[in-house]
Design a protein around this motif. Structure first.
Motif, PDB file in Angstrom:
ATOM      1  N   GLY A  53       0.808  -1.203   0.000  1.00 49.56           N
ATOM      2  CA  GLY A  53       0.000   0.000   0.000  1.00 49.56           C
ATOM      3  C   GLY A  53       0.843   1.256   0.000  1.00 49.56           C
ATOM      4  N   TYR A  54       0.241   2.306  -0.493  1.00 51.30           N
ATOM      5  CA  TYR A  54       0.881   3.614  -0.565  1.00 51.30           C
ATOM      6  C   TYR A  54       0.028   4.574   0.242  1.00 51.30           C
ATOM      7  CZ  TYR A  54       3.380   1.675  -4.562  1.00 51.30           C
ATOM      8  OH  TYR A  54       4.161   0.906  -5.378  1.00 51.30           O
ATOM      9  N   GLY A  55       0.650   5.475   0.974  1.00 49.75           N
ATOM     10  CA  GLY A  55      -0.078   6.430   1.792  1.00 49.75           C
ATOM     11  C   GLY A  55      -0.497   7.679   1.048  1.00 49.75           C
ATOM     12  N   SER A  56       0.287   8.084   0.047  1.00 53.42           N
ATOM     13  CA  SER A  56      -0.021   9.333  -0.651  1.00 53.42           C
ATOM     14  C   SER A  56       0.693   9.374  -2.004  1.00 53.42           C
ATOM     15  CB  SER A  56       0.439  10.525   0.187  1.00 53.42           C
ATOM     16  OG  SER A  56       1.854  10.549   0.248  1.00 53.42           O
ATOM     17  N   TRP A  57       0.251  10.316  -2.823  1.00 51.86           N
ATOM     18  CA  TRP A  57       0.915  10.522  -4.103  1.00 51.86           C
ATOM     19  C   TRP A  57       2.312  11.093  -3.899  1.00 51.86           C
ATOM     20  CZ3 TRP A  57      -0.085   8.040  -8.212  1.00 51.86           C
ATOM     21  CH2 TRP A  57      -1.384   7.634  -8.509  1.00 51.86           C
ATOM     22  N   GLU A  58       2.520  11.795  -2.786  1.00 53.87           N
ATOM     23  CA  GLU A  58       3.857  12.315  -2.490  1.00 53.87           C
ATOM     24  C   GLU A  58       4.847  11.165  -2.333  1.00 53.87           C
ATOM     25  OE1 GLU A  58       1.067  13.422  -0.817  1.00 53.87           O
ATOM     26  OE2 GLU A  58       0.962  15.291  -1.936  1.00 53.87           O
ATOM     27  N   GLU A  59       4.432  10.097  -1.665  1.00 54.43           N
ATOM     28  CA  GLU A  59       5.285   8.914  -1.522  1.00 54.43           C
ATOM     29  C   GLU A  59       5.614   8.320  -2.875  1.00 54.43           C
ATOM     30  OE1 GLU A  59       3.401   6.031   0.946  1.00 54.43           O
ATOM     31  OE2 GLU A  59       3.513   7.285   2.728  1.00 54.43           O
ATOM     32  N   VAL A  60       4.605   8.212  -3.705  1.00 55.92           N
ATOM     33  CA  VAL A  60       4.794   7.631  -5.039  1.00 55.92           C
ATOM     34  C   VAL A  60       5.779   8.486  -5.837  1.00 55.92           C
ATOM     35  CG1 VAL A  60       3.629   7.033  -7.203  1.00 55.92           C
ATOM     36  CG2 VAL A  60       2.504   6.582  -5.012  1.00 55.92           C
ATOM     37  N   THR A  61       5.645   9.799  -5.727  1.00 55.47           N
ATOM     38  CA  THR A  61       6.541  10.709  -6.440  1.00 55.47           C
ATOM     39  C   THR A  61       7.983  10.533  -5.973  1.00 55.47           C
ATOM     40  OG1 THR A  61       4.726  12.289  -6.718  1.00 55.47           O
ATOM     41  CG2 THR A  61       6.959  13.134  -7.002  1.00 55.47           C
ATOM     42  N   LEU A  75       2.289   7.267 -11.673  1.00 55.11           N
ATOM     43  CA  LEU A  75       2.177   8.698 -11.961  1.00 55.11           C
ATOM     44  C   LEU A  75       1.663   8.929 -13.381  1.00 55.11           C
ATOM     45  CD1 LEU A  75       5.441  10.005 -10.266  1.00 55.11           C
ATOM     46  CD2 LEU A  75       3.086  10.265  -9.438  1.00 55.11           C
ATOM     47  N   SER A  76       2.124   8.122 -14.329  1.00 60.73           N
ATOM     48  CA  SER A  76       1.641   8.228 -15.710  1.00 60.73           C
ATOM     49  C   SER A  76       0.152   7.907 -15.778  1.00 60.73           C
ATOM     50  CB  SER A  76       2.417   7.284 -16.623  1.00 60.73           C
ATOM     51  OG  SER A  76       3.770   7.651 -16.675  1.00 60.73           O
ATOM     52  N   PHE A  77      -0.267   6.887 -15.050  1.00 59.83           N
ATOM     53  CA  PHE A  77      -1.681   6.503 -15.008  1.00 59.83           C
ATOM     54  C   PHE A  77      -2.511   7.648 -14.433  1.00 59.83           C
ATOM     55  CE2 PHE A  77      -5.216   4.723 -12.533  1.00 59.83           C
ATOM     56  CZ  PHE A  77      -5.910   4.071 -13.532  1.00 59.83           C
ATOM     57  N   ARG A  78      -2.068   8.190 -13.299  1.00 57.55           N
ATOM     58  CA  ARG A  78      -2.796   9.295 -12.652  1.00 57.55           C
ATOM     59  C   ARG A  78      -2.938  10.472 -13.604  1.00 57.55           C
ATOM     60  NH1 ARG A  78       0.105  12.857  -8.249  1.00 57.55           N
ATOM     61  NH2 ARG A  78       1.199  13.334 -10.165  1.00 57.55           N
ATOM     62  N   ASP A  79      -1.845  10.827 -14.284  1.00 58.67           N
ATOM     63  CA  ASP A  79      -1.880  11.957 -15.207  1.00 58.67           C
ATOM     64  C   ASP A  79      -2.825  11.700 -16.381  1.00 58.67           C
ATOM     65  OD1 ASP A  79      -0.085  13.235 -13.547  1.00 58.67           O
ATOM     66  OD2 ASP A  79       1.656  12.792 -14.812  1.00 58.67           O
ATOM     67  N   ALA A  80      -2.887  10.460 -16.839  1.00 58.77           N
ATOM     68  CA  ALA A  80      -3.741  10.122 -17.983  1.00 58.77           C
ATOM     69  C   ALA A  80      -5.231  10.203 -17.646  1.00 58.77           C
ATOM     70  CB  ALA A  80      -3.398   8.726 -18.495  1.00 58.77           C
ATOM     71  N   THR A 106      -4.100  -0.928 -18.918  1.00 63.83           N
ATOM     72  CA  THR A 106      -4.596  -0.464 -17.621  1.00 63.83           C
ATOM     73  C   THR A 106      -5.619   0.647 -17.813  1.00 63.83           C
ATOM     74  OG1 THR A 106      -2.495  -1.018 -16.567  1.00 63.83           O
ATOM     75  CG2 THR A 106      -3.912   0.536 -15.409  1.00 63.83           C
ATOM     76  N   LEU A 107      -5.313   1.590 -18.676  1.00 65.04           N
ATOM     77  CA  LEU A 107      -6.244   2.697 -18.932  1.00 65.04           C
ATOM     78  C   LEU A 107      -7.553   2.192 -19.526  1.00 65.04           C
ATOM     79  CD1 LEU A 107      -3.687   5.295 -20.310  1.00 65.04           C
ATOM     80  CD2 LEU A 107      -4.959   5.444 -18.149  1.00 65.04           C
ATOM     81  N   LYS A 108      -7.457   1.248 -20.445  1.00 65.26           N
ATOM     82  CA  LYS A 108      -8.661   0.671 -21.052  1.00 65.26           C
ATOM     83  C   LYS A 108      -9.520  -0.016 -19.993  1.00 65.26           C
ATOM     84  CE  LYS A 108     -10.148  -2.512 -24.658  1.00 65.26           C
ATOM     85  NZ  LYS A 108      -9.735  -3.427 -25.719  1.00 65.26           N
ATOM     86  N   MET A 109      -8.885  -0.802 -19.136  1.00 63.71           N
ATOM     87  CA  MET A 109      -9.610  -1.506 -18.075  1.00 63.71           C
ATOM     88  C   MET A 109     -10.242  -0.523 -17.087  1.00 63.71           C
ATOM     89  SD  MET A 109      -7.978  -4.258 -15.471  1.00 63.71           S
ATOM     90  CE  MET A 109      -8.713  -4.584 -13.905  1.00 63.71           C
ATOM     91  N   PHE A 110      -9.496   0.496 -16.693  1.00 63.11           N
ATOM     92  CA  PHE A 110     -10.004   1.479 -15.736  1.00 63.11           C
ATOM     93  C   PHE A 110     -11.204   2.230 -16.313  1.00 63.11           C
ATOM     94  CE2 PHE A 110     -10.008   5.765 -13.894  1.00 63.11           C
ATOM     95  CZ  PHE A 110     -10.159   5.440 -12.553  1.00 63.11           C
TER      96      PHE A 110
END
Length: 132
Positions: A53-61, A75-80, A106-110
């Motif tokens: 698990g991730y706590g925040s987008w800051e962690e991911v960045t 990050l690419s997924f979030r931006d898309a 992934t984008l198609k499935m989401f």
């Protein structure tokens, strides 16, 4: 005495199944997962070393800046999808893992999942108050 030996053996097995230690500060949670703390971040890591698990987008960045491939894809997924839906890091990771890190799939499935939720009024059903 036999019962104490059995208990000791069980405790040893539980210790072996716990996540392996890393070079980062860490502590065990109540359910046996490992909480790894990394520069103002907290990331759960499972026994196989995979992030749970991730706590925040800051962690991911921060992780992406360090060269972590999954975080970069997240990050690419979030931006898309940012103009369509606000997504949390754990949802992004779940969808990416379901499509083995392939961003277009992934984008198609989401997007298909979001369309299904809208067509079936899932979000409205989840916010309804049940009759008393």
């Amino acid at each position: 005495f036999g019962m104490a030996a059995d208990q000791l053996a069980t405790e040893e097995q539980q210790k072996e199944s716990l996540p392996k230690r890393t070079d980062k500060a860490e502590s065990k949670t109540e359910n046996g997962s490992l909480m790894v703390v990394q520069k103002n971040t907290s990331i759960l890591v499972g026994a196989n070393g995979r992030r749970l698990g991730y706590g925040s987008w800051e962690e991911v960045t921060l992780l992406a800046a360090g060269g972590d491939q999954e975080s970069g894809l997240m990050l690419s997924f979030r931006d898309a999808v940012k103009n369509e839906h606000q997504v949390d890091p754990n949802t992004a990771a779940r969808f990416l893992r379901a499509r083995k890190g392939h961003l277009e799939k992934t984008l198609k499935m989401f997007r298909a999942e979001r369309a299904w939720r809208a067509a079936e009024s899932v979000d409205e059903a989840l916010t309804e108050t049940p009759p008393a």
